[in-house]
Scaffold this motif. Structure first.
Motif, short mmCIF file in Angstrom:
data_model
loop_
_atom_site.label_atom_id
_atom_site.label_comp_id
_atom_site.label_asym_id
_atom_site.label_seq_id
_atom_site.Cartn_x
_atom_site.Cartn_y
_atom_site.Cartn_z
N PRO A 17 43.96 33.06 35.26
CA PRO A 17 44.54 34.37 35.57
C PRO A 17 43.61 35.25 36.42
CG PRO A 17 45.04 33.80 33.32
CD PRO A 17 44.07 32.76 33.82
N THR A 18 42.32 35.21 36.14
CA THR A 18 41.36 35.98 36.94
C THR A 18 41.37 35.50 38.38
OG1 THR A 18 39.96 36.35 35.02
CG2 THR A 18 38.92 36.58 37.19
N SER A 21 44.53 36.48 40.22
CA SER A 21 44.43 37.90 40.59
C SER A 21 43.53 38.06 41.81
CB SER A 21 43.88 38.69 39.40
OG SER A 21 43.84 40.05 39.69
N TRP A 22 42.41 37.35 41.84
CA TRP A 22 41.50 37.37 43.00
C TRP A 22 42.23 36.89 44.25
CZ3 TRP A 22 40.04 33.03 45.87
CH2 TRP A 22 39.05 33.25 46.84
N ARG A 24 45.43 36.98 44.96
CA ARG A 24 46.40 37.99 45.40
C ARG A 24 45.70 39.14 46.12
NH1 ARG A 24 51.07 36.58 46.10
NH2 ARG A 24 51.84 38.64 45.76
N ALA A 25 44.52 39.53 45.65
CA ALA A 25 43.80 40.65 46.26
C ALA A 25 43.11 40.24 47.56
CB ALA A 25 42.76 41.20 45.28
N LEU A 52 50.23 38.33 37.09
CA LEU A 52 49.10 38.48 38.00
C LEU A 52 49.34 37.81 39.34
CD1 LEU A 52 46.20 38.01 35.46
CD2 LEU A 52 46.88 40.14 36.59
N GLY A 53 50.09 36.71 39.33
CA GLY A 53 50.37 36.01 40.58
C GLY A 53 51.61 36.52 41.28
N ASP A 54 52.39 37.35 40.58
CA ASP A 54 53.66 37.84 41.12
C ASP A 54 54.46 36.67 41.68
OD1 ASP A 54 55.65 39.65 41.81
OD2 ASP A 54 54.77 40.07 43.77
#
Length: 186
Positions: A17-18, A21-22, A24-25, A52-54
């Motif tokens: 998940p981290t 998220s990275w 996506r950003a 988090l990944g949408d």
């Protein structure tokens, strides 16, 4: 770029998940779809990955494939520009290398020729075994597959450093981008 991420049942899956998220950003134009094996679901929340990944997150079981897919393996292979298997367990590596197609993800990987990056995550004591070396060599013979070396990392099994940890996710992502941009051979 459209990326299919396959998450298998190594403890490193807990960190995905981290890394999603990275992704996506840091890579805002990327579209993701994630497949989580049954064993990975012990370590990572499908809902956390979805939020988090949408993106769509699917359990790697035939009965879990959403009904909007007529032939998941065909459609996901056509959709994805590249595939990242992170982390990849010994079990998954073996099944992939011998051509198993008993799960949706394995069938999709066997059907496509898009770039596939595999980041093994191996238990202590298995990294140097001859049988594993054979399976890795088989995967490396596939022109579109890149198997990353493992690195030294903390083993939850032994409590010590072990040579079987997956490379850091950003390194695997970099390899995926490198392969995806490489011109196709005819």
């Amino acid at each position: 770029m459209k990326v299919l991420v396959v998450c298998t049942g190594a403890i490193a899956a807990a960190h995905l998940p981290t890394w999603i998220s990275w992704t996506r950003a840091a890579h805002q134009g990327v579209e993701l779809r994630i497949v989580v094996t049954k064993s990975a679901a012990r370590f990572v929340s499908v809902e956390a990955l979805r939020v988090l990944g949408d993106c769509e997150v699917i359990l790697d079981q035939w009965e879990s494939i959403p009904s909007h897919y007529r032939a998941f393996h065909v459609e996901i292979t056509a959709w994805a520009d590249a595939v990242l298997v992170y982390p990849a367990t010994r079990n998954f590596l073996t099944r992939f290398s011998v051509g198993m197609t008993d799960t949706p993800a394995l069938l999709a990987l066997q059907c496509g020729k898009k770039p596939i990056v595999v980041a093994p995550s191996l238990p202590s004591g298995i990294v140097e075994t001859p049988l594993l070396a054979q399976h890795l060599a088989t995967l490396l013979e596939m022109e579109h597959v890149s198997v990353l070396p493992t690195v030294s990392g903390f083993s939850v099994g032994t409590g010590e450093d072990s040579p079987g940890a997956p490379v850091p996710f950003p390194q695997a992502w970099e390899e995926l981008c490198r392969l995806w941009q490489r011109p196709a051979t005819v």
